[in-house]
Design a protein around this motif. Structure first.
Motif, mmCIF file in Angstrom:
data_model
loop_
_atom_site.group_PDB
_atom_site.id
_atom_site.type_symbol
_atom_site.label_atom_id
_atom_site.label_comp_id
_atom_site.label_asym_id
_atom_site.label_seq_id
_atom_site.Cartn_x
_atom_site.Cartn_y
_atom_site.Cartn_z
ATOM 1 N N UNK A 1 -0.482 -18.918 -1.001
ATOM 2 C CA UNK A 1 -1.141 -17.614 -1.065
ATOM 3 C C UNK A 1 -0.273 -16.528 -0.429
ATOM 4 N N UNK A 2 0.415 -16.870 0.653
ATOM 5 C CA UNK A 2 1.297 -15.907 1.324
ATOM 6 C C UNK A 2 2.455 -15.515 0.405
ATOM 7 N N UNK A 3 3.093 -16.512 -0.205
ATOM 8 C CA UNK A 3 4.244 -16.245 -1.072
ATOM 9 C C UNK A 3 3.839 -15.428 -2.302
ATOM 10 N N UNK A 4 2.707 -15.747 -2.898
ATOM 11 C CA UNK A 4 2.263 -15.022 -4.091
ATOM 12 C C UNK A 4 1.874 -13.591 -3.746
ATOM 13 N N UNK A 5 1.277 -13.385 -2.569
ATOM 14 C CA UNK A 5 0.907 -12.030 -2.143
ATOM 15 C C UNK A 5 2.139 -11.138 -2.019
ATOM 16 N N UNK A 6 3.190 -11.647 -1.411
ATOM 17 C CA UNK A 6 4.421 -10.871 -1.278
ATOM 18 C C UNK A 6 5.051 -10.634 -2.648
ATOM 19 N N UNK A 7 5.007 -11.626 -3.524
ATOM 20 C CA UNK A 7 5.554 -11.474 -4.871
ATOM 21 C C UNK A 7 4.829 -10.369 -5.633
ATOM 22 N N UNK A 8 3.515 -10.311 -5.516
ATOM 23 C CA UNK A 8 2.745 -9.254 -6.177
ATOM 24 C C UNK A 8 3.052 -7.891 -5.569
ATOM 25 N N UNK A 9 3.327 -7.842 -4.282
ATOM 26 C CA UNK A 9 3.692 -6.569 -3.641
ATOM 27 C C UNK A 9 4.996 -6.036 -4.216
ATOM 28 N N UNK A 10 5.959 -6.911 -4.432
ATOM 29 C CA UNK A 10 7.213 -6.492 -5.057
ATOM 30 C C UNK A 10 6.964 -5.977 -6.474
ATOM 31 N N UNK A 11 6.030 -6.588 -7.186
ATOM 32 C CA UNK A 11 5.704 -6.147 -8.542
ATOM 33 C C UNK A 11 5.140 -4.729 -8.536
ATOM 34 N N UNK A 12 4.317 -4.412 -7.544
ATOM 35 C CA UNK A 12 3.756 -3.064 -7.419
ATOM 36 C C UNK A 12 4.864 -2.042 -7.180
ATOM 37 N N UNK A 13 5.800 -2.359 -6.295
ATOM 38 C CA UNK A 13 6.895 -1.437 -6.016
ATOM 39 C C UNK A 13 7.790 -1.262 -7.237
ATOM 40 N N UNK A 14 7.974 -2.317 -8.008
ATOM 41 C CA UNK A 14 8.768 -2.205 -9.233
ATOM 42 C C UNK A 14 8.104 -1.255 -10.225
ATOM 43 N N UNK A 15 6.783 -1.306 -10.309
ATOM 44 C CA UNK A 15 6.067 -0.389 -11.205
ATOM 45 C C UNK A 15 6.189 1.058 -10.733
ATOM 46 N N UNK A 16 6.234 1.281 -9.399
ATOM 47 C CA UNK A 16 6.426 2.631 -8.876
ATOM 48 C C UNK A 16 7.789 3.179 -9.261
ATOM 49 N N UNK A 17 8.803 2.345 -9.161
ATOM 50 C CA UNK A 17 10.147 2.769 -9.548
ATOM 51 C C UNK A 17 10.199 3.065 -11.041
ATOM 52 N N UNK A 18 9.562 2.233 -11.846
ATOM 53 C CA UNK A 18 9.562 2.423 -13.297
ATOM 54 C C UNK A 18 8.876 3.725 -13.689
#
Length: 392
Positions: free
Chosen positions: A244-261
């Protein structure tokens, strides 16, 4: 009061007289073969916005046009020493300008009654206040450290042998700074098109993005998240929180990638290096999550069984093979005895296939935390180096 009335009447009489035989539709030159030289000063007022998503530059500026009107002149000594006249632009000849790369209305002259200032020799000064919206294809490769170069191309309704442009100066006295973009430079020049039949007054606008906001709100949290992501290998396996910890951080990176996009142009011609960096960090987090799954699979495997996942089986097989090589190379030298001068024998070890899975998972935790620390450092240093080299 009488003096003021006399001055008013004198100006009105002079204005009526100089415009009596004047036509605003004819170039004010005594010889029709002579071109009119129009000197242009550019006075930027404000950079309203640069929409890099759609590639449109919105800017407010003024053009100060000056030329010699050979028809409109007078003798001050015969006209109450009047040396200057302000005449509405709708009543005299003025240059008609068009913007080649405008996105809406290309005509730059207005239907308002702005004044043209004349002196008695025929020197005319015309100040045009404009708000332009011009096409400016973005180059987002070095976002958020990108520099954009935009052009505002101005032409006349007359041919180049009837009217010529002379780039004079750029005046920054009234310019107001933009919170998102820094105006590096404005250059003006007169060029001809590829066919050589069109004279273009070109305004080059060079902008640099103010990147402090993106560094604080996007780049810095990414670095912190990448560092925090490594703590997944420190969390006790038995707690059951690693996945759960690893997936939470992975989803956080996905959110930041969408902000950059959302803040970069959607173009395949130039791809932002920051987007590539974000993709590499996302891949980094995905590999960490994958490594956690492998470690958990190995950790919860019984001693007399094999791991369920094929990737885990390959890792265990590789570790067993390496451990077997090490054990076969261990030799113990025994002390001297009566029968032999020296005695050597191979150290007895356990069965190389008899492996403690919990020990393997603990060793993998230590290996991965070092490996991924080095990997993220390499990715970040490479990205910053490429950006720094471009700035030079």
């Amino acid at each position: 009061m009488q003096s003021e009335e006399g001055s008013y009447n004198a100006h009105r009489y002079l204005l009526t007289r100089v415009l009596q035989n004047y036509s605003k539709d004819i170039r004010p030159v005594s010889k029709h073969m002579d071109p009119i030289e129009v000197f242009i000063n550019v006075m930027p007022k404000a950079l309203i916005n640069y929409d890099e998503i759609n590639g449109v530059l919105h800017m407010s500026f003024a053009l100060e046009l000056s030329w010699i009107d050979e028809i409109l002149n007078w003798d001050p000594s015969l006209n109450h020493n009047i040396s200057f006249l302000r005449i509405p632009a709708t009543q005299v000849w003025t240059p008609r300008l068009f913007c080649l790369n405008a996105i809406d209305n290309i005509a730059m002259d207005k239907a308002t009654s702005e004044n043209v200032l004349y002196d008695y020799k025929g020197s005319a000064i015309y100040l045009m206040g404009l708000q332009s919206s011009t096409l400016c294809p973005p180059n987002s490769m070095y976002f958020p450290f990108d520099i954009q170069v935009c052009y505002i191309d101005v032409i006349s309704s007359l041919s180049f042998y009837e009217e010529t442009f002379i780039a004079n100066a750029v005046i920054y006295d009234v310019f107001e700074q933009n919170p998102l973009w820094d105006l590096l430079n404005i250059r003006i020049s007169v060029v001809r098109n590829e066919q050589g039949q069109l004279l273009i007054f070109r305004i080059m606008v060079k902008l640099q993005r103010r990147h402090a906001f993106f560094m604080v709100t996007i780049f810095t949290p990414i670095v912190f998240l990448a560092f925090v992501n490594l703590f997944v290998f420190v969390i006790p396996v038995d707690s059951g929180e690693r996945i759960s910890y690893a997936i939470t951080v992975l989803l956080s990176f996905t959110v930041f990638l969408s902000l950059v996009t959302d803040n970069t142009p959607k173009s395949s011609l130039t791809i932002s290096l920051f987007s590539v960096y974000m993709f590499m960090v996302l891949l980094y987090s995905f590999l960490i999550t994958l490594s956690v799954v492998v470690i958990l699979d190995i950790y919860f495997t019984n001693k007399d069984q094999a791991p369920k996942w094929n990737l885990s089986k390959m890792v265990v097989w590789g570790l067993k093979k390496e451990r077997s090589k090490v054990q076969r190379s261990v030799i113990t030298v025994l002390p001297k005895t009566d029968d032999t001068e020296y005695a050597e024998k191979t150290t007895k070890t356990d069965d190389p296939h008899d492996v403690d899975y919990k020990t393997i998972s603990s060793a993998l935790d230590k290996f991965f935390i070092r490996f991924y620390s080095l990997l993220f450092t390499l990715i970040t240093v490479t990205f910053m180096t490429v950006i720094a080299l471009d700035d030079k």
